[in-house]
Design a protein around this motif. Structure first.
Motif: not given
Length: 125
Positions: A56-82
């Protein structure tokens, strides 16, 4: 829980003996106070862990907007903070800030609200 009571009894008995004998009780009271504080911290941490209050005290204002896998273990994320969005690159061993987006992306309807769960789920795949 029984071992905590046993520990408190073991700590309190020498302290009480020094107080009764009139020997310098200052050391005993400081030691007992320290022990009580450590036990209270341990009990509070256990309660937080069991009741999941820490979520309840963490991650309230952080949202994942989009993600894309670019490899076996590699990913790209767009994260919104505020109001600001960031482009993050993640591999199995690290997370890097790639860019701070000047023009924010549209937040998809039904996008996951909890970043921590979404991110850990994506990294497990």
């Amino acid at each position: 829980m029984k071992w905590i009571l046993f520990l408190l009894a073991m700590i309190a008995s020498p302290v009480m003996a020094t107080v009764e004998k009139g020997v310098d009780a200052n050391f005993g009271s400081v030691f007992a106070s320290l022990a009580v504080v450590i036990v209270v911290i341990f009990i509070a941490a256990t309660l937080f862990k069991k009741t999941h209050l820490i979520k309840h005290f963490t991650g309230q204002d952080i949202k994942m907007v989009a993600h894309l896998s670019v490899g076996r273990n590699e990913k790209i994320f767009v994260v919104q903070v505020g109001e600001q969005q960031y482009l993050l690159g993640a591999s199995a061993s690290q997370i890097n800030l790639l860019d701070k987006l000047d023009k924010p992306l549209e937040v998809k309807q039904g996008a996951p609200a909890n970043f921590a769960q979404s991110f850990s789920g994506m990294m497990k795949k």
